[in-house]
Design an enzyme around this catalytic site. Structure first.
Site, short mmCIF file in Angstrom:
data_model
loop_
_atom_site.label_atom_id
_atom_site.label_comp_id
_atom_site.label_asym_id
_atom_site.label_seq_id
_atom_site.Cartn_x
_atom_site.Cartn_y
_atom_site.Cartn_z
N LYS A 78 87.05 94.53 -25.20
CA LYS A 78 85.23 93.70 -24.62
C LYS A 78 85.12 93.41 -25.66
O LYS A 78 84.79 94.16 -26.30
CB LYS A 78 85.29 94.94 -23.17
N SER A 153 82.04 92.86 -15.27
CA SER A 153 82.19 91.79 -15.92
C SER A 153 83.17 92.41 -17.19
O SER A 153 83.48 91.62 -17.86
CB SER A 153 81.19 92.67 -17.06
N SER A 177 81.97 97.79 -13.93
CA SER A 177 82.54 96.36 -14.86
C SER A 177 84.15 96.77 -14.93
O SER A 177 84.51 96.45 -15.89
CB SER A 177 81.78 96.03 -15.79
N1 GLN Z 1 78.71 93.72 -11.27
C1 GLN Z 1 76.96 94.58 -11.90
C2 GLN Z 1 76.22 93.58 -12.87
O1 GLN Z 1 76.07 92.74 -12.39
C3 GLN Z 1 77.74 95.79 -13.26
C4 GLN Z 1 78.63 95.01 -14.33
C5 GLN Z 1 78.85 96.11 -14.95
O2 GLN Z 1 79.01 96.94 -14.96
N2 GLN Z 1 78.23 95.97 -15.73
O3 GLN Z 1 74.83 94.32 -12.66
#
Ligand code: GLN
Length: 484
Positions: A78, A153, A177
């Protein structure tokens, strides 16, 4: 079967027997990328030349007996983990030309073991989002239906694994994410216990929640990667000084008598009927394997989303203060220093990141700190206690990973609150700091993957992997592949 389709365990065995080489595997994966990447767009940066030369080095060391470890497996990372000499953008314009002078601990450990970097994968800008639509560059497509999002994400990593554009990947999980995109792409995603994997070199979003973990084609591969990336690191003061077990050791053990908690708060109205049916069937499968479902309650679950969005945005507003046009990446012209800061941040950050910086700055401001930030910290403790209470009677907790399967691109982009709800079942886990895994547990009638989440006690990843593997072996979901 083509090499690119296989997982780490199987390829490692072939490498050990000299039935293939790292070069052959890497070329197979790179060819696969050539074939499907224009439709999936999982990557921000491809490191083709680096991959080939890493693979060559490993094959040479293997031939000359210079190497104790026999990896050589292509892995995608990532793009919020620093890779020395290779652009690390966080899918943000503000870091578009940032080339880190150092390597993250997780990737250092992988490369020391001979893993081969295929490239850096797309994400929602600074990992803020649930669909990769917040990426400053492009949206990744779900390999099961390219009109749909892959989740986020870590959507690039999950899509790359599902589309066989790598053998495995790393993601990061602040509120879901790793698990949410793994569920929506039909692959395995593990968020380790907070502190289990070093965050050194992971670009910080919300430091008390962020955790790196594997995204893989099967459960055993997740255990193999955990053996490499887990463990104390003096470079991360929040990394835990607890012994690291062999995570593969529990794999294959039966689960007779294992008590699995079913929290009523996670089987709510609004959950897609097909998702609910698949998860109910998984509970019956666990019973057939000898596990015992037990009703539990996590009474503060309703407050998880609100608590998370106060704490995560507070931490983000502080962490993102460092992007000022001076130290890193993009810099806009300005009339004077202050104007340069303002232009840089106005043009460098996307709308979701700005929304969060504003929210977080507000919740930390002296007038509102007690009402929001402090209150959210108190609720966080209650959420953690919910899990502690439940884990007095059960070994694991089982829930759906997401309320629905993958949604269409554009469906939730105009409504941030709808997007935030995509993580309703994953977020409490980060607030409590406990580990959780998502594994495939079925498909909707239009052939979209459904994910099952198992949650464990702090530092009990082994039990998660054991239970996830038992289910995986009893079902065929993980063997299905998208038609690309
Ligand atoms: N979707 C969640 C957010 O927008 C979690 C994102 C993540 O785990 N990085 O913060």
């Amino acid at each position: 079967m083509e090499l690119y389709r296989k997982g780490i365990a199987e390829l490692s065995e072939m490498l050990r027997k000299h039935e293939t080489s790292s070069k052959e595997i890497t070329v197979s994966v790179l060819d696969r990328i050539d074939k499907v990447e224009d439709r999936i767009r999982a990557y921000v940066t491809l490191t083709r030349d680096a991959a080939l030369s890493m693979a060559d080095n490993i094959d040479r060391d293997t031939a000359t007996g210079n190497r104790k470890t026999l990896s050589g497996i292509p892995i995608a990372i990532k793009d919020n983990m620093c890779t020395k000499g290779i652009a690390t953008t966080c899918s943000s314009k503000i870091l578009q030309n940032f080339v880190p002078p150092y390597e993250s601990t997780a990737t250092t450990r992988l490369f020391e073991q001979g893993y081969v970097l295929t490239g850096k994968t797309n994400l929602d800008e600074f990992a803020m989002g649930s669909s990769t639509e917040n990426s400053g560059f492009h949206t990744t497509s779900n390999p099961w239906d390219i009109e749909r999002i892959p989740g986020g994400s870590s959507g690039g990593s999950a899509a790359a694994v599902a589309a066989d554009e790598c053998i495995a990947a790393l993601g990061s999980d602040t509120g879901g994410s790793i698990r949410q995109p793994a569920a929506l792409c039909g692959v395995v995603g593990l968020k380790p216990t907070y502190g289990r994997v070093s965050r050194y070199g992971l670009v910080a979003f919300a430091s008390s929640l962020d955790q790196i973990g594997p995204i893989t084609k099967n459960v055993k591969d997740a255990a193999i990667l955990m053996n490499i990336i887990a463990g104390n690191d003096p470079m991360d003061s929040t990394s835990a000084s607890v012994p690291v077990p062999d995570f593969t050791a529990s794999i294959g053990r039966d689960i007779k008598g294992l008590k699995i908690g079913i929290p009523k708060e996670y089987f709510i109205e609004g959950i897609d009927p097909e998702v609910n049916a698949a998860v109910q069937a998984a509970i019956r499968q666990y019973e057939a394997l000898g596990a015992v479902p037990v009703a539990v309650t996590l009474p503060h679950s309703d407050y998880a989303i609100a608590t998370y969005y106060v704490l995560a945005t507070s931490e983000a507003s502080s962490n993102l203060a460092r992007y000022d046009g001076v130290k890193y990446g993009f810099r806009a012209e300005g009339k004077d220093l202050i104007d340069m800061y303002m232009q840089t941040r106005a043009r460098g950050f996307g709308p979701e990141v700005k929304r969060r910086i504003m929210l977080g700055t507000y919740t930390l401001s002296s007038g509102y700190y007690d009402a929001y930030y402090k209150k959210a910290q108190q609720v966080r403790t209650l959420l953690k206690q919910d899990f502690e209470e439940a884990f007095k009677t059960v070994d694991l907790i089982l829930t759906p990973t997401t309320p629905t399967a993958a949604f269409k691109k554009g469906e939730k982009t105009d409504d941030p609150l709808q997007m935030y709800l995509a993580d309703i079942f994953t977020i409490s886990v980060n607030l409590a700091g406990v580990p959780a895994i998502s594994i495939p547990c079925g498909y909707t009638s239009n052939n979209l993957p459904i994910g099952l989440q198992l949650i464990g006690r702090h530092f009990e990843e082994e039990k998660l992997l054991q239970a996830a593997h038992a289910y995986e072996q009893a079902t065929d979901w993980h063997k299905r592949k998208p038609d690309l």
